[in-house]
Each structure stands twice: as structure tokens, then as C-alpha cells.
Design an enzyme around this catalytic site. Sequence first.
Site, PDB file in Angstrom:
ATOM      1  N   ARG A 153      -1.277   8.850  -9.877  1.00 50.28           N
ATOM      2  CA  ARG A 153      -2.151   8.040 -10.546  1.00 50.28           C
ATOM      3  C   ARG A 153      -2.158   8.544 -11.930  1.00 50.28           C
ATOM      4  O   ARG A 153      -1.830   9.371 -12.491  1.00 50.28           O
ATOM      5  CB  ARG A 153      -3.383   8.122  -9.905  1.00 50.28           C
ATOM      6  CG  ARG A 153      -3.523   8.014  -8.347  1.00 50.28           C
ATOM      7  CD  ARG A 153      -4.997   8.127  -7.932  1.00 50.28           C
ATOM      8  NE  ARG A 153      -5.225   8.050  -6.465  1.00 50.28           N
ATOM      9  CZ  ARG A 153      -5.204   8.712  -5.145  1.00 50.28           C
ATOM     10  NH1 ARG A 153      -4.797  10.108  -5.642  1.00 50.28           N
ATOM     11  NH2 ARG A 153      -5.411   8.347  -4.257  1.00 50.28           N
ATOM     12  N   LYS A 177      -8.200  12.390  -6.153  1.00 48.41           N
ATOM     13  CA  LYS A 177      -9.502  11.713  -5.924  1.00 48.41           C
ATOM     14  C   LYS A 177     -10.442  12.883  -5.222  1.00 48.41           C
ATOM     15  O   LYS A 177      -9.938  13.614  -4.322  1.00 48.41           O
ATOM     16  CB  LYS A 177      -9.611  10.444  -5.232  1.00 48.41           C
ATOM     17  CG  LYS A 177      -8.856   9.211  -5.967  1.00 48.41           C
ATOM     18  CD  LYS A 177      -9.136   8.060  -5.254  1.00 48.41           C
ATOM     19  CE  LYS A 177      -8.716   6.595  -5.993  1.00 48.41           C
ATOM     20  NZ  LYS A 177      -8.752   5.643  -5.388  1.00 48.41           N
ATOM     21  N   HIS A 246       0.410   1.738 -12.605  1.00 51.07           N
ATOM     22  CA  HIS A 246       0.397   1.827 -11.209  1.00 51.07           C
ATOM     23  C   HIS A 246       1.482   1.333 -10.264  1.00 51.07           C
ATOM     24  O   HIS A 246       1.706   1.787  -9.071  1.00 51.07           O
ATOM     25  CB  HIS A 246      -0.918   1.095 -10.587  1.00 51.07           C
ATOM     26  CG  HIS A 246      -1.744   2.086  -9.434  1.00 51.07           C
ATOM     27  ND1 HIS A 246      -2.346   3.239  -9.642  1.00 51.07           N
ATOM     28  CD2 HIS A 246      -1.998   1.657  -8.255  1.00 51.07           C
ATOM     29  CE1 HIS A 246      -2.782   3.905  -8.620  1.00 51.07           C
ATOM     30  NE2 HIS A 246      -2.484   2.878  -7.668  1.00 51.07           N
ATOM     31  N   ARG A 249       3.589   3.940  -9.212  1.00 50.36           N
ATOM     32  CA  ARG A 249       3.395   4.787  -8.062  1.00 50.36           C
ATOM     33  C   ARG A 249       3.706   3.884  -6.765  1.00 50.36           C
ATOM     34  O   ARG A 249       3.950   4.493  -5.543  1.00 50.36           O
ATOM     35  CB  ARG A 249       1.765   5.020  -7.848  1.00 50.36           C
ATOM     36  CG  ARG A 249       1.176   5.386  -6.765  1.00 50.36           C
ATOM     37  CD  ARG A 249      -0.390   5.892  -7.268  1.00 50.36           C
ATOM     38  NE  ARG A 249      -1.187   6.041  -6.080  1.00 50.36           N
ATOM     39  CZ  ARG A 249      -1.424   7.236  -5.282  1.00 50.36           C
ATOM     40  NH1 ARG A 249      -0.750   8.254  -5.756  1.00 50.36           N
ATOM     41  NH2 ARG A 249      -2.219   7.057  -4.347  1.00 50.36           N
ATOM     42  N   HIS A 272      -3.502  10.108   0.121  1.00 55.15           N
ATOM     43  CA  HIS A 272      -4.265   9.003   0.723  1.00 55.15           C
ATOM     44  C   HIS A 272      -5.218   9.680   1.854  1.00 55.15           C
ATOM     45  O   HIS A 272      -4.489  10.414   2.774  1.00 55.15           O
ATOM     46  CB  HIS A 272      -3.523   7.891   1.345  1.00 55.15           C
ATOM     47  CG  HIS A 272      -3.146   6.756   0.492  1.00 55.15           C
ATOM     48  ND1 HIS A 272      -1.989   6.064   0.590  1.00 55.15           N
ATOM     49  CD2 HIS A 272      -3.537   6.553  -0.880  1.00 55.15           C
ATOM     50  CE1 HIS A 272      -1.525   5.220  -0.370  1.00 55.15           C
ATOM     51  NE2 HIS A 272      -2.401   5.580  -1.537  1.00 55.15           N
ATOM     52  N   TYR A 281       2.246  -0.492   2.318  1.00 51.59           N
ATOM     53  CA  TYR A 281       3.861  -0.266   1.825  1.00 51.59           C
ATOM     54  C   TYR A 281       4.787  -0.713   2.754  1.00 51.59           C
ATOM     55  O   TYR A 281       5.917  -0.815   2.219  1.00 51.59           O
ATOM     56  CB  TYR A 281       4.159   1.042   1.243  1.00 51.59           C
ATOM     57  CG  TYR A 281       3.415   1.417  -0.112  1.00 51.59           C
ATOM     58  CD1 TYR A 281       3.260   0.904  -1.121  1.00 51.59           C
ATOM     59  CD2 TYR A 281       2.142   2.389   0.253  1.00 51.59           C
ATOM     60  CE1 TYR A 281       2.493   1.050  -2.052  1.00 51.59           C
ATOM     61  CE2 TYR A 281       1.450   2.755  -0.980  1.00 51.59           C
ATOM     62  CZ  TYR A 281       1.456   2.201  -2.142  1.00 51.59           C
ATOM     63  OH  TYR A 281       0.623   2.394  -3.186  1.00 51.59           O
TER      64      TYR A 281
END
Length: 318
Positions: A153, A177, A246, A249, A272, A281
Site C-alpha cells: 500500500r 493496517k 494502488h 498492488r 488481508h 482477484y
Amino acid sequence: MTDKDNFESEKLIREFYADQIYVEGKANLTAETYDFSIKAFLEYLSVQNIPIKQCTVKDIFAFLVKRREDKCSELTIAKDLSSLRALGSFLKRKGLWEENFALEIDRPKIQKKIPRVLSVDEIDRFLEAIDVSKPLGIRDRCLYELIYSCGLRISEASELLIQNVHFDEGIIIVHGKEDKERIVPFGENARVWLLKWINEARPEILKNKSVNQVFVNVRGTKLSRKGIWKNFQTYEELSGVSAKVHTLRHSFATHLLQGGADLRIVQEMLGHSDLSTTTIYTHVENEELKTYHAGYFPGHQKNDEKKDLDIGDPEEKS
């Protein structure tokens, strides 16, 4: 809005931000996102001449409707509502609201959009558009190579620390995150540019300064997310490749899956927390397969269109 109102709003925003960081334990990025939404909400209340203490569910709903009228996406409105729920909890604890009114409004249903992905040729064209004859060019080649090679990110690239780059093992340690830590391997191209940046170009910019982050700006301070985004736009124009940071990514994840990587491995590398986020994806792959099929087998496409008109035996279609 009077000076007094301005002062009260700014004070409330500062207190709320501090509460999210130090009491609720939210990540800085989350608190900043909340901060942006709350400022917009307080500005709306000011225009409507509604004191925060007298705010109702109806007022919150009207604000969200206004945001939709201003062409904000469903995702933005969902973030606004999350911010307002956090604010409602804060105001209730302060005794300014009797209850958290924002909890009475349902979250909007967000349709998952299939992310855009660049081909390997487009990635190469974008990277080759960077002039690496100067230190900042070497930095940017290294930066975007690493974002693609590791699926980072923007914030993760901006905050990457020198001490978390391990050349012997060929890995970087990433803080994602909610400050979750993960280990991600980098490719040979990324290694080449990392070495060139860290050992040659970076010292030219820093001189005698000491900075913890890998990527620095021309002033010798941490390269910000905004800086990464703005530089990307420059190379986007030079290369003729239309994308966002992004997108690198997204491309990383899709290319891994196309190469046969396990979905859970890709989940780990992307950071994730939920596997369902990663499965988007697999839809990208399906869409690409359809495109290739249509391009290489146009006759089959026509036959398929004819078949769609014939219902046939439902057992044969299962």
C-alpha cells in the site's frame, strides 16, 4: 460560522482525534480518515445552523444524503457513517448525546468492483519511463518496483524502515493496517534497485542526515503518501499508462495468482485479514480469461451468442 463556533469545532475535532488514538487505540490512518469525515459533518451542521448537542438521526441522515448528492461514492459514504458512529460513541461518553444516533442508520451496501490490473508489458513501460540518471529517479524506480514486487500500500511504502529491509533473506518487514506486521519477499529487480538507492543515491540526498524511512524526499525527510501519489502521476503521463499507485498492488496479486500462487499465500502477502477480500482477484483472472478467449477465438464467441438463445436441457448446462 462565528469565531467561537470555529474554536469549538476545532477543539471537538482535536479531542475526538486524541480519543481515537489514545483511548480507542485506532491506527493513525483510521483516525485521519475519521477526522476528514467529521470535519465535513461539522461544516454541514454549521451551514444548517444546528448545534452538535441538538443533532438528531434525521440530521445525520440528511448529511449522508447531501454527500450522495455531491457525487460521493458508496464507499466514501460508508466511511462517513463509520466515522459518525465513532463520533457518536465519543459524544455519548462526553454526555453531549444521550445515545449514539449514528447506530440507527444502516450501512450502505457496497458493490465490490473488479480492480483494474496492468499487464506485465504496461508495468515495464511505466517503470522504464522513469529517468534513473539522477538520485530521485533512482528512488522512484526503486519505490514503484518495490510496490509492485511486494504488493505494498502507499502508506506501507512511505513508512518502510531501513532496518526492515533484509537483503540476505530477500525480504522486507511491512507494518500494515492496524500496525499488523507481515513478511514479504522481494524479487531480483527490486533487490537491484534497492541496493542502488540505499547504497548510492540515498546518501547523496541525505548528506549527513539520519532518517529511519527507506524513501526520502529532496529535502531529506520521509517521502509522504502525497509525494508518492504526485510522482506517480508524472510517470503515468510520460509512459502513457493510465493507472493509480494502488493498481500496482492489484497487478501484483493478480500476476501471482496467474502464476499459480495459492490464494492464502497471496492473502498473507497482501496483509488481508479476511480471505474474502483476496478472492476479488480471482474474478480479475476470470475476466481476463474471457477477454483472451474472445480475442483468440472469435468464432467461438459467435457460437456462444447463438447458444444463449437456445435454452436446451438444463442438465447439460450444469
